[in-house]
Write an enzyme that holds these catalytic residues in place. Structure first.
Site, mmCIF file in Angstrom:
data_model
loop_
_atom_site.group_PDB
_atom_site.id
_atom_site.type_symbol
_atom_site.label_atom_id
_atom_site.label_comp_id
_atom_site.label_asym_id
_atom_site.label_seq_id
_atom_site.Cartn_x
_atom_site.Cartn_y
_atom_site.Cartn_z
ATOM 1 N N GLU A 150 0.852 -1.399 0.138
ATOM 2 C CA GLU A 150 0.046 -0.064 -0.030
ATOM 3 C C GLU A 150 0.762 1.189 0.025
ATOM 4 O O GLU A 150 0.430 2.234 -0.649
ATOM 5 C CB GLU A 150 -0.917 0.110 1.073
ATOM 6 N N SER A 154 -27.791 -32.166 49.458
ATOM 7 C CA SER A 154 -26.732 -32.782 50.452
ATOM 8 C C SER A 154 -25.229 -32.087 50.340
ATOM 9 O O SER A 154 -24.318 -32.574 51.129
ATOM 10 C CB SER A 154 -26.572 -34.351 50.582
#
Length: 780
Positions: free
Chosen positions: A93, A354
């Site tokens: 680029e 429990s």
């Protein structure tokens, strides 16, 4: 205003210089006009509207939310992006990015000549600075728009460094649809952070912003691959990458999943997002381990199809030492709305069943009420009208503390809680980081040990951690900065003993199996009506909790902790890293002792005739408490009896003047029906004296020991009409140790028997007296 006054002064000076020195004045005038334009037309910089992202401990994303503008962005620093991407970006680029002032004159000239020759734009000659300018203010494709883009690029260079401009591009470049920035594109399209990009993947993401709609790899993979190959070719031509590396990259085919958000630990991420909602932090780092989380979610998905509709699951995995949560699954399948996918059951308030029993036994050890082999009574009992039974609906008679805890027997637990006090128990749990929720206006009662209160999975996991952390519970930590909160819930010695019971059965005379990969102390629980199934385990490295049920509280018959939650717990523990094996260190407060049943006292302090059974027990702080006293105020297990010297039977001076006294040992009266003949030590009354004193025995009518029963002709069962005479108070009927019906004052029972084999029928009254009959039933 002062700044504009300063610019006006510069403008006047520039005009004066222009008249005296045209060249220098012209440059000064241009500079002044540029500064004036910069003030009049400020950069339209985007607001910080990054997506909010929750990260795992390694930095990988778990779940993200779009910014306020609906765009998906993942903020990333330049150092966190793959060098391959940066090389491809600058090489393809803008090779001169670090040297030009925002525009590249050579590139612009080339673009202008192409436009003049072809009548339209062939290449824009845009630098990265110009592309950032186009991102923050789209200029259109006209010549005027191009000029405005150039001016904005120059303005960017005036205000920002090259590094800052590059950072704007990395985080704002359009990547197709509502995705912006290299990091979010990498995660959404490729399922990985941008730091791990290959050369081919880097080239693909570099070219994507050129035409994000036409080159989307999820929609147009062929076009995306063709454009990617152009980048690869350019990198080879420039000599940035070797031809061999480029050829290897070209082999990779472009093929990605449809664009969608990839969610891991979605409910944990949502919880953290709400926690940080006020500051809208773009990046929230958690303690979750991405691999462990994925393993947990996979195991849940493997099991969820075997569950009925609307049943969900929740799992919490916490590192025991650091308290850091490594996996958090609040529901079984986040994509299944029928299973209440958005309900986070890690935080859901449910009956713990429990699972509170280990804390009760630990507190009883700390209070000096019991040691690991204290004799407890698993027999029908009434506690002010509360008559608990066991899950399997039968009773075992005499049991030790270790056996009662490991088998999760209910009656011994309720008996022990009644002696400790339910309010004290609840207060100790609350102070230890495990608060119980009760209905408004109610007080803790005996039912809380069987699940008659509310608790959360994360709180239970934090409390169970105490078993492997010297008695200190801990609050699970979801973020690295979360405070480390620990509380004392039991002593170090009690934690050691209870953990050993849950892990090995509590046998001090048996050495630890140090070669085991995972040493696991675990406990299950099932709430009333099969609404909640639990399994919680502690290893040297992790504490893991599992919940299975329906979030709306609907019962699931047949679902209990041992058959539905425990198998998943074992799979989870096996899948976790074991960590280094650490030798188990016994605390100084814990020792072993040989004790005697039924008294519960130490062997060296008990006469031999009062020690029919020897057991090896863990004891805490040197305390060896005797067997808990019976509730009916009996004098003790060693009592003085009058003996008839003629026949050796029990009598009284009123019946036999020559009666002699003798100390005799007996077992707790409620246990007599479960004692074998060898264990029974209570002397029978002399029949003549019993009649004289009016003391009648409890008798069983309707069946005799040794009887052989056959099914009624034409049926597969036998029907017995039974009666108990001489009972004191209520009567309990038991078949093979299982309670046949609730206690009543009615001494009659109609028994329908359908199971062939040998059986034992017993009847017990409130005074502990009993009568039994052994018989056999056959169908043929």
């Amino acid at each position: 205003m002062p700044h504009f006054l300063h610019l006006r002064t510069l403008l006047r000076q520039s005009l004066a210089w222009l008249r005296r020195h045209p060249l220098r004045g012209g440059l000064a005038l241009l500079l002044t006009l540029g500064l004036l334009a910069d003030q009049l037309f400020p950069l339209p910089l985007p607001r910080n509207e990054s997506a909010q992202v929750v990260l795992a401990s390694d930095g990988s994303s778990l779940r993200s939310w779009p910014g306020r503008d609906g765009i998906w962005r993942h903020p990333v620093a330049i150092e966190a992006v793959s060098p391959l991407y940066l090389e491809a970006l600058l090489g393809y680029e803008d090779r001169w990015f670090h040297y030009h002032p925002g525009v590249n004159p050579a590139a612009l000239l080339r673009a202008a000549l192409q436009w003049a020759r072809h009548g339209h734009i062939i290449s824009g000659g845009s630098t990265l600075s110009m592309q950032v300018a186009r991102i923050i203010e789209p200029p259109g494709r006209s010549l005027g728009g191009k000029l405005r883009q150039i001016l904005r690029a120059l303005q960017l260079e005036l205000h920002f460094s090259k590094r800052e401009i590059l950072g704007l591009y990395l985080n704002r470049a359009p990547m197709g649809g509502i995705v912006e920035g290299v990091e979010m594109a990498s995660r959404m399209y490729l399922g990985k952070p941008s730091s791990h990009l290959s050369a081919a993947e880097a080239a693909l993401l570099v070219v994507l912003p050129q035409a994000p709609s036409r080159l989307r790899p999820d929609r147009f993979p062929a076009k995306a691959q063709q454009a990617r190959d152009k980048v690869l070719k350019r990198m080879a031509e420039l000599g940035v990458w070797t031809p061999a590396a480029v050829e290897d990259a070209r082999i990779e085919r472009v093929g990605v999943n449809p664009l969608r958000a990839r969610w891991v630990a979605p409910l944990a991420a949502e919880r953290l997002r709400q926690l940080y909602a006020g500051g809208h932090a773009p990046l929230i780092r958690s303690t979750l381990d991405a691999e462990t989380q994925s393993t947990v979610e996979r195991l849940l998905l493997d099991r969820v199809e075997q569950l009925p509709p609307r049943v969900s699951m929740a799992v919490l995995v916490m590192e025991t030492a650091s308290l850091e949560v490594r996996a958090y699954a609040g529901s079984a399948d986040f994509s299944d709305a029928q299973r209440f996918n958005h309900v986070d059951m890690v935080r859901g308030l449910r009956s713990p069943g429990s699972t509170l029993k280990p804390f009760l036994y630990a507190m009883a050890l700390d209070e000096g009420l019991v040691h690991s082999e204290s004799l407890l009574s698993d027999a029908p009992q009434s506690f002010a009208g509360y008559e608990p039974g066991n899950f399997q609906a039968n009773f075992s008679g005499p049991v030790s503390v270790a056996e009662a805890l490991q088998r999760s027997l209910n009656v011994p637990a309720v008996d022990l809680l009644d002696r400790l006090g339910p309010q004290r128990f609840a207060a100790l749990l609350h102070n230890g980081g495990l608060p119980l929720r009760l209905p408004a206006g109610s007080e803790p009662n005996l039912s809380i040990i069987l699940g008659g209160a509310g608790a959360r999975l994360e709180e239970l996991v934090g409390a169970y951690r105490a078993l492997a952390a010297g008695g200190l519970s801990g609050q699970p930590r979801l973020t690295p900065e979360a405070p480390r909160i620990e509380r004392r819930i039991m002593s170090e010695g009690a934690a050691f003993i209870v953990r050993d019971i849950l892990e090995t059965g509590g046998h001090p005379d048996r050495p630890f199996h140090e070669g085991a990969t995972h040493r696991l102390a675990w406990k299950t629980g099932t709430s009333f009506g099969f609404r909640d199934a639990w399994a919680i385990g502690v290893s040297d490295s992790h504490t893991v909790g599992v919940w299975v049920g329906r979030p709306d509280g609907t019962p699931n018959p047949g679902f209990f902790g041992a058959n539905i939650a425990a198998p998943l717990l074992r799979e989870l523990i096996a899948a976790l890293p074991a960590g280094p094996a650490t030798p188990r260190q016994r605390p100084a407060s814990v020792s072993t002792a040989t004790i005697c049943w039924p008294l519960g006292t130490a062997l060296d302090a008990t006469p031999a005739e009062y020690c029919p059974e020897k057991r090896t027990a863990w004891i805490l702080a040197g305390a060896i408490p005797p067997t808990l006293p019976e509730r009916d105020a009996r004098p003790g297990l060693v009592e003085t009896a009058w003996i008839n010297p003629l026949n050796g039977l029990r009598t009284s001076p009123a019946c036999q003047p020559s009666a002699q006294t003798r100390e005799i040992l007996r077992w707790p009266a409620h246990l007599e029906p479960w004692l074998s003949p060898a264990r029974q030590s209570v002397l029978e009354w002399d029949p003549a004296c019993r009649q004289a004193l009016g003391v009648g025995p409890l008798r069983l009518h309707g069946i005799a020991s040794g009887a052989r029963l056959r099914a009624t002709p034409g049926r597969r069962e036998a029907e017995l009409s039974l009666h108990a005479s001489g009972a004191s108070g209520r009567v309990y009927w038991l078949l093979d140790g299982a309670l046949l019906r609730p206690a009543s004052t009615d001494g009659n029972l109609l028994l329908r028997l359908s199971t062939p084999g040998e059986h034992r029928l017993s009847v017990v009254d409130d005074a502990g007296r009993h009568a039994s009959a052994h018989f056999e039933f056959r169908r043929d």
